[in-house]
Design a protein around this motif. Structure first.
Motif, short mmCIF file in Angstrom:
data_model
loop_
_atom_site.label_atom_id
_atom_site.label_comp_id
_atom_site.label_asym_id
_atom_site.label_seq_id
_atom_site.Cartn_x
_atom_site.Cartn_y
_atom_site.Cartn_z
N ILE A 103 0.86 -1.17 0.00
CA ILE A 103 0.00 0.00 0.00
C ILE A 103 0.90 1.23 0.00
O ILE A 103 1.83 1.34 0.81
N PHE A 104 0.66 2.15 -0.91
CA PHE A 104 1.43 3.38 -0.99
C PHE A 104 0.67 4.49 -0.27
O PHE A 104 -0.44 4.84 -0.66
N LEU A 105 1.27 5.02 0.77
CA LEU A 105 0.64 6.06 1.59
C LEU A 105 1.27 7.39 1.27
O LEU A 105 2.49 7.54 1.32
N ARG A 106 0.43 8.34 0.94
CA ARG A 106 0.92 9.69 0.69
C ARG A 106 0.05 10.66 1.47
O ARG A 106 -1.13 10.40 1.72
N ALA A 107 0.67 11.76 1.87
CA ALA A 107 -0.05 12.75 2.67
C ALA A 107 0.36 14.14 2.25
O ALA A 107 1.49 14.36 1.78
N ASP A 108 -0.54 15.06 2.41
CA ASP A 108 -0.26 16.46 2.16
C ASP A 108 0.83 16.92 3.12
O ASP A 108 0.94 16.42 4.24
N LYS A 109 1.65 17.86 2.69
CA LYS A 109 2.76 18.34 3.50
C LYS A 109 2.30 18.96 4.82
O LYS A 109 3.00 18.92 5.81
N GLY A 110 1.10 19.50 4.85
CA GLY A 110 0.59 20.16 6.04
C GLY A 110 -0.13 19.24 7.01
O GLY A 110 -0.61 19.69 8.05
N VAL A 111 -0.21 17.96 6.71
CA VAL A 111 -0.90 17.01 7.59
C VAL A 111 -0.04 16.77 8.83
O VAL A 111 1.14 16.48 8.71
N PRO A 112 -0.63 16.89 10.02
CA PRO A 112 0.14 16.62 11.24
C PRO A 112 0.62 15.17 11.30
O PRO A 112 -0.05 14.25 10.80
N TYR A 113 1.78 14.98 11.90
CA TYR A 113 2.40 13.65 11.98
C TYR A 113 1.50 12.67 12.72
O TYR A 113 1.42 11.50 12.37
N GLY A 114 0.79 13.14 13.73
CA GLY A 114 -0.12 12.27 14.49
C GLY A 114 -1.24 11.71 13.63
O GLY A 114 -1.64 10.56 13.80
N GLU A 115 -1.75 12.52 12.72
CA GLU A 115 -2.81 12.05 11.82
C GLU A 115 -2.28 10.97 10.88
O GLU A 115 -2.96 9.99 10.60
N LEU A 116 -1.06 11.15 10.39
CA LEU A 116 -0.46 10.15 9.53
C LEU A 116 -0.25 8.83 10.28
O LEU A 116 -0.49 7.75 9.74
#
Length: 145
Positions: A103-116
């Motif tokens: 599974i490839f996980l990507r996140a917006d740069k502004g997403v808090p680390y805790g949410e990731l």
């Protein structure tokens, strides 16, 4: 070497073989003070930014499964938005029940680390342990792409 003086019954001087430990204690106390001052200075807080990766590009699978965390903290599987409780079931359908699928996980740069980390925990609880984090490639021209 020490010599005893003050005996009335001995005409010759005898050697004293006792060790004088006062200078030894002084040195130990000085070293203790040095370590007490130096120990708090050895811990450093470092600010971390993780914008790009210089790792070599891995071959891309035929049909990769992307899980994206958007800037509004909603989760998307491929192009479709998925509710957090339904993520495991949607992944089972996309991977056709294969828990070994990457599974490839990507996140917006502004997403808090805790949410990731919460999304990673959702993936782990659904049984998907092979997770790759997607980032921008470092082009080598000034650091930022």
């Amino acid at each position: 070497m020490a010599v005893r003086i003050g005996r009335d019954d001995a005409d010759e001087l005898t050697e004293n073989a006792e060790i004088n430990i006062t200078p030894f204690i002084d040195v130990i106390l000085v070293l203790l003070i040095i370590f007490m001052v130096a120990a708090p200075l050895s811990t450093v807080d470092v600010a971390v930014e993780l914008p790009t990766s210089a790792a070599p590009v891995q071959p891309r699978p035929d049909k990769p499964i992307f899980v994206s965390v958007k800037s509004d903290l909603s989760i998307a599987l491929g192009e479709e938005t998925v509710a957090r409780p339904a993520l495991g079931q949607a992944l089972d359908q996309a991977a056709k029940g294969n828990k070994d699928e990457r599974i490839f996980l990507r996140a917006d740069k502004g997403v808090p680390y805790g949410e990731l980390m919460q999304v990673l925990n959702l993936l782990r609880s659904a049984g998907y342990l092979k997770v790759g984090l997607v980032g921008l490639e470092d082009t080598g021209a000034g650091g930022q792409p």
